[in-house]
Motif scaffolding. Structure first.
Motif, PDB file in Angstrom:
ATOM      1  N   ALA A   1      -1.017  33.799   9.217  1.00 60.63           N
ATOM      2  CA  ALA A   1      -2.283  33.728   8.473  1.00 60.63           C
ATOM      3  C   ALA A   1      -2.554  35.016   7.709  1.00 60.63           C
ATOM      4  O   ALA A   1      -3.023  34.979   6.558  1.00 60.63           O
ATOM      5  N   ASP A   2      -2.250  36.150   8.329  1.00 60.68           N
ATOM      6  CA  ASP A   2      -2.538  37.410   7.630  1.00 60.68           C
ATOM      7  C   ASP A   2      -1.624  37.589   6.416  1.00 60.68           C
ATOM      8  O   ASP A   2      -2.024  38.144   5.388  1.00 60.68           O
ATOM      9  N   GLU A   3      -0.387  37.081   6.545  1.00 63.70           N
ATOM     10  CA  GLU A   3       0.527  37.170   5.401  1.00 63.70           C
ATOM     11  C   GLU A   3       0.066  36.259   4.262  1.00 63.70           C
ATOM     12  O   GLU A   3       0.135  36.644   3.077  1.00 63.70           O
ATOM     13  N   ILE A   4      -0.401  35.072   4.626  1.00 62.66           N
ATOM     14  CA  ILE A   4      -0.893  34.154   3.582  1.00 62.66           C
ATOM     15  C   ILE A   4      -2.096  34.760   2.873  1.00 62.66           C
ATOM     16  O   ILE A   4      -2.228  34.672   1.643  1.00 62.66           O
ATOM     17  N   ALA A   5      -2.948  35.425   3.640  1.00 65.03           N
ATOM     18  CA  ALA A   5      -4.128  36.055   3.019  1.00 65.03           C
ATOM     19  C   ALA A   5      -3.708  37.142   2.029  1.00 65.03           C
ATOM     20  O   ALA A   5      -4.289  37.271   0.939  1.00 65.03           O
ATOM     21  N   ARG A   6      -2.660  37.895   2.393  1.00 61.88           N
ATOM     22  CA  ARG A   6      -2.198  38.942   1.464  1.00 61.88           C
ATOM     23  C   ARG A   6      -1.558  38.328   0.218  1.00 61.88           C
ATOM     24  O   ARG A   6      -1.721  38.826  -0.895  1.00 61.88           O
ATOM     25  N   MET A   7      -0.823  37.220   0.421  1.00 55.61           N
ATOM     26  CA  MET A   7      -0.262  36.525  -0.752  1.00 55.61           C
ATOM     27  C   MET A   7      -1.375  36.026  -1.662  1.00 55.61           C
ATOM     28  O   MET A   7      -1.275  36.134  -2.894  1.00 55.61           O
ATOM     29  N   ALA A   8      -2.419  35.481  -1.070  1.00 56.71           N
ATOM     30  CA  ALA A   8      -3.526  34.953  -1.885  1.00 56.71           C
ATOM     31  C   ALA A   8      -4.172  36.073  -2.693  1.00 56.71           C
ATOM     32  O   ALA A   8      -4.549  35.880  -3.857  1.00 56.71           O
ATOM     33  N   ASP A   9      -4.278  37.248  -2.075  1.00 56.01           N
ATOM     34  CA  ASP A   9      -4.839  38.391  -2.815  1.00 56.01           C
ATOM     35  C   ASP A   9      -3.954  38.750  -4.016  1.00 56.01           C
ATOM     36  O   ASP A   9      -4.453  39.103  -5.086  1.00 56.01           O
TER      37      ASP A   9
ATOM     38  N   VAL B   1       0.905  26.904   0.582  1.00 61.45           N
ATOM     39  CA  VAL B   1       0.804  26.652  -0.858  1.00 61.45           C
ATOM     40  C   VAL B   1      -0.640  26.331  -1.239  1.00 61.45           C
ATOM     41  O   VAL B   1      -1.145  26.793  -2.278  1.00 61.45           O
ATOM     42  N   ILE B   2      -1.320  25.572  -0.395  1.00 59.88           N
ATOM     43  CA  ILE B   2      -2.722  25.236  -0.673  1.00 59.88           C
ATOM     44  C   ILE B   2      -3.571  26.506  -0.743  1.00 59.88           C
ATOM     45  O   ILE B   2      -4.409  26.654  -1.640  1.00 59.88           O
ATOM     46  N   ALA B   3      -3.332  27.425   0.169  1.00 59.96           N
ATOM     47  CA  ALA B   3      -4.124  28.666   0.165  1.00 59.96           C
ATOM     48  C   ALA B   3      -3.924  29.439  -1.133  1.00 59.96           C
ATOM     49  O   ALA B   3      -4.886  29.964  -1.718  1.00 59.96           O
ATOM     50  N   LEU B   4      -2.690  29.485  -1.609  1.00 55.52           N
ATOM     51  CA  LEU B   4      -2.430  30.216  -2.849  1.00 55.52           C
ATOM     52  C   LEU B   4      -2.958  29.444  -4.055  1.00 55.52           C
ATOM     53  O   LEU B   4      -3.465  30.043  -5.016  1.00 55.52           O
ATOM     54  N   ALA B   5      -2.847  28.119  -3.992  1.00 58.33           N
ATOM     55  CA  ALA B   5      -3.381  27.300  -5.089  1.00 58.33           C
ATOM     56  C   ALA B   5      -4.898  27.453  -5.177  1.00 58.33           C
ATOM     57  O   ALA B   5      -5.459  27.483  -6.273  1.00 58.33           O
ATOM     58  N   ARG B   6      -5.550  27.586  -4.027  1.00 56.58           N
ATOM     59  CA  ARG B   6      -7.004  27.810  -4.047  1.00 56.58           C
ATOM     60  C   ARG B   6      -7.341  29.128  -4.743  1.00 56.58           C
ATOM     61  O   ARG B   6      -8.311  29.213  -5.491  1.00 56.58           O
ATOM     62  N   ALA B   7      -6.525  30.142  -4.477  1.00 52.86           N
ATOM     63  CA  ALA B   7      -6.765  31.435  -5.128  1.00 52.86           C
ATOM     64  C   ALA B   7      -6.603  31.313  -6.642  1.00 52.86           C
ATOM     65  O   ALA B   7      -7.384  31.886  -7.410  1.00 52.86           O
ATOM     66  N   ALA B   8      -5.593  30.529  -7.076  1.00 54.94           N
ATOM     67  CA  ALA B   8      -5.409  30.317  -8.518  1.00 54.94           C
ATOM     68  C   ALA B   8      -6.551  29.487  -9.088  1.00 54.94           C
ATOM     69  O   ALA B   8      -7.070  29.777 -10.176  1.00 54.94           O
ATOM     70  N   ALA B   9      -6.955  28.452  -8.347  1.00 53.95           N
ATOM     71  CA  ALA B   9      -8.031  27.566  -8.826  1.00 53.95           C
ATOM     72  C   ALA B   9      -9.337  28.330  -8.995  1.00 53.95           C
ATOM     73  O   ALA B   9     -10.101  28.069  -9.934  1.00 53.95           O
ATOM     74  N   ALA B  10      -9.586  29.284  -8.121  1.00 58.30           N
ATOM     75  CA  ALA B  10     -10.830  30.054  -8.198  1.00 58.30           C
ATOM     76  C   ALA B  10     -10.928  30.840  -9.497  1.00 58.30           C
ATOM     77  O   ALA B  10     -12.025  31.210  -9.928  1.00 58.30           O
ATOM     78  N   GLN B  11      -9.759  31.085 -10.125  1.00 60.55           N
ATOM     79  CA  GLN B  11      -9.734  31.815 -11.400  1.00 60.55           C
ATOM     80  C   GLN B  11      -9.483  30.871 -12.572  1.00 60.55           C
ATOM     81  O   GLN B  11      -9.102  31.312 -13.659  1.00 60.55           O
ATOM     82  N   GLY B  12      -9.636  29.571 -12.334  1.00 63.24           N
ATOM     83  CA  GLY B  12      -9.453  28.603 -13.421  1.00 63.24           C
ATOM     84  C   GLY B  12      -8.005  28.255 -13.701  1.00 63.24           C
ATOM     85  O   GLY B  12      -7.689  27.743 -14.779  1.00 63.24           O
ATOM     86  N   GLY B  13      -7.119  28.498 -12.741  1.00 67.54           N
ATOM     87  CA  GLY B  13      -5.692  28.286 -12.972  1.00 67.54           C
ATOM     88  C   GLY B  13      -5.209  26.878 -12.666  1.00 67.54           C
ATOM     89  O   GLY B  13      -5.942  26.053 -12.109  1.00 67.54           O
ATOM     90  N   VAL B  14      -3.957  26.631 -13.043  1.00 68.55           N
ATOM     91  CA  VAL B  14      -3.285  25.372 -12.742  1.00 68.55           C
ATOM     92  C   VAL B  14      -2.177  25.636 -11.719  1.00 68.55           C
ATOM     93  O   VAL B  14      -1.797  26.785 -11.481  1.00 68.55           O
ATOM     94  N   TYR B  15      -1.663  24.544 -11.138  1.00 69.24           N
ATOM     95  CA  TYR B  15      -0.528  24.635 -10.214  1.00 69.24           C
ATOM     96  C   TYR B  15       0.623  23.825 -10.799  1.00 69.24           C
ATOM     97  O   TYR B  15       0.482  22.617 -11.010  1.00 69.24           O
ATOM     98  N   ILE B  16       1.723  24.490 -11.086  1.00 66.73           N
ATOM     99  CA  ILE B  16       2.882  23.801 -11.663  1.00 66.73           C
ATOM    100  C   ILE B  16       4.032  23.884 -10.664  1.00 66.73           C
ATOM    101  O   ILE B  16       4.513  24.976 -10.338  1.00 66.73           O
TER     102      ILE B  16
END
Ligand SMILES: [Zn+2]
Length: 497
Positions: free
Chosen positions: A164-172, A202-217
């Motif tokens: 979980a801590d690694e995923i949080a750092r990736m999301a950052d 992947v969902i955690a990182l996609a959420r981080a992208a979505a929060a900035q208006g991003g897409v997931y490809i």
């Protein structure tokens, strides 16, 4: 009179890209007369003239008057379309080495989205600054790669699920990349590094992208026998991360799933009917390019039974062609079946012998009815999966191949619909509101081509062979391709939100 003539001559030089100066971009005034306009919306062709000032389309219509100083382009008999936007492009490094990007602009590509398949520059801000400092012919935007951030956090210890801590750092890191200008997140869940990630990661990182208006490809987890599960996973990520998601280079890549496009289409249509924004892109070839290891889903690259199953899935070694074979360069370009025969061993034995080398392959493993079914969906766009210096013909031929073979020769889709899949649809996907259409106020990325002759010539043997039929290409109002040659202009910009 004299100044009028001089003004005309000057503007002609500006429009042709003959004058390139280091300071302010030249002020182009350009009038394209009498084209059949495919405006990017999918609506019917209509005869119109288009006037450009600077980098902007200022008039579109029947009665556009020539003004003093306008450079005139007679487009009678030709189609004028928005510049093509390639949402899966591997020119991440190529744009530095080859700013002319000849194989790209000669196809009509005016914008490339790089950073695909989970792999992007680590420092998005530095990468985009470099592209701004040394612009190319084409505009560039980038994704942030899932595997790239995963490696930054996990290093060599990435062959496991992340904590979980690694995923949080990736999301950052994803958040930082988005703030530095990335348009979204890419993944390569079929490849080593990405393949070890859980869906939740992947969902955690996609959420981080979505929060900035991003897409997931997504290069989805499996394009073979488990493709339906992989499509469902992508839809689940779209839903749980509340992010627009795209299945990139959608395909059915093994004998066992050939002919099942309708099942994939049904999954996506059901998701869209529920309100999820799920789309896809495809390249117009029945072969793909990757590394040898993707053939073996269970990663048992030296296990005879696993390797045999892998080769059976693609119809045998005759459907596998080598593009890179470090220890056996004599078989580059040849089929695995031929190499095994020449070495006097079985296909399985030869595979195991080279399994740990860095082997590149082309898999001739797709069925035409599936590609046709995908292209006929309104949510499937055209993308190359190619780029500068690509060893697959799609790198130089994708867009003319669709317009020549699939539209003109085979009639799979109408010309306006094909243009929409290359322009308006990808622009909407990326949130590029001022590109992808021919409309007043839009940026002047334009392609003028002959619909009767446009054709691709790139092959697996000559992947850099240029296409025919694209007469002129403008990027931000400046001509970058004319008379079958790249001009000196390098007007490409970095596109961010
Ligand atoms: Zn891919």
């Amino acid at each position: 009179m004299r100044s009028w003539t001089l003004g005309l001559a000057l503007s002609t030089m500006l429009a042709s890209g003959m004058l390139v100066v280091g300071q302010a971009p030249p002020r182009t005034a350009l009038l394209i007369v009498g084209a059949e306009v495919a405006d990017g919306t999918g609506g019917p062709l209509r005869r119109a003239s288009v006037r450009v000032e600077g980098d902007t389309i200022v008039e579109v219509g029947d009665e556009v008057r020539r003004r003093r100083g306008d450079a005139l382009v007679d487009a009678t008999g030709l189609v004028l379309a928005p510049g093509f936007i390639d949402v899966h492009n591997h020119s991440t490094d190529g744009l530095a080495a080859d700013r002319a990007a000849t194989t790209q602009v000669s196809q009509g590509i005016t914008t490339v989205l790089v950073g695909p398949d989970g792999s992007s520059p680590r420092d998005i801000g530095a990468y985009l600054a470099e592209r701004r400092a040394r612009p190319a012919t084409v505009n560039v935007a980038t994704l942030v790669g899932h595997a790239t951030v995963r490696l930054q956090v996990m290093g060599d210890d990435h062959r496991r699920e992340a904590r979980a801590d690694e995923i949080a750092r990736m999301a950052d890191l994803v958040t930082a990349a988005m703030q530095a200008g990335a348009l979204g997140l890419s993944s390569g869940l079929e490849y080593v590094v990405g393949s070890y990630a859980s869906t939740d990661e992947v969902i955690a990182l996609a959420r981080a992208a979505a929060a900035q208006g991003g897409v997931y490809i997504a290069h989805i987890r499996d394009e073979a026998d488990l493709v339906f599960e992989a499509v469902k996973e992508t839809i689940a990520i779209a839903e749980r991360a509340a992010i627009p998601a795209q299945i990139t280079h959608i395909k059915l890549g093994t004998v066992g799933v050939w002919g099942k496009a309708a099942e994939v289409i049904a999954l996506v249509n059901a998701a869209r009917a529920r309100g999820l924004d799920v789309t896809a892109d495809a390249y117009p070839y029945l072969a793909w390019q990757s590394n040898l290891k993707v053939l073996v889903p269970n990663k048992q690259y030296t296990d005879r039974a696993s390797v045999k199953e892998a080769l059976d899935d693609v119809g045998g070694g005759r459907n596998i062609q080598f593009t890179r074979l470090p220890r056996y360069p004599q078989y580059q370009g040849r089929r695995l079946s031929e190499a095994a025969a020449a070495e006097g061993v079985s296909e399985v034995d030869f595979f195991i012998r080279i399994a740990d080398d860095d082997v590149g392959i082309i898999g001739h493993t797709m069925a035409e009815p599936d590609l046709k079914a995908f292209y006929q969906q309104p949510w499937v766009m055209v993308a190359s999966d190619g780029g500068v210096g690509n060893s697959h013909p799609r790198g130089a031929g994708t867009f003319p191949r669709v317009l020549g073979r699939l539209v003109r020769e085979q009639g799979w889709l109408s010309l306006p619909d094909a243009i929409r899949k290359m322009t308006g649809l990808p622009a909407a996907r990326l949130g590029l509101t001022d590109r992808g259409r021919i409309a007043r106020g839009g940026k002047a990325d334009l392609v003028l081509f002959d619909p009767g002759t446009i054709a691709d010539h790139a092959t697996f043997d000559a992947p850099g062979a240029l296409s025919d039929g694209v007469r002129s290409v403008w990027v931000n109002g400046q001509v970058v391709w004319r008379d079958a040659a790249v001009t000196p202009a390098r007007p490409g910009r970095v596109l961010t939100r």
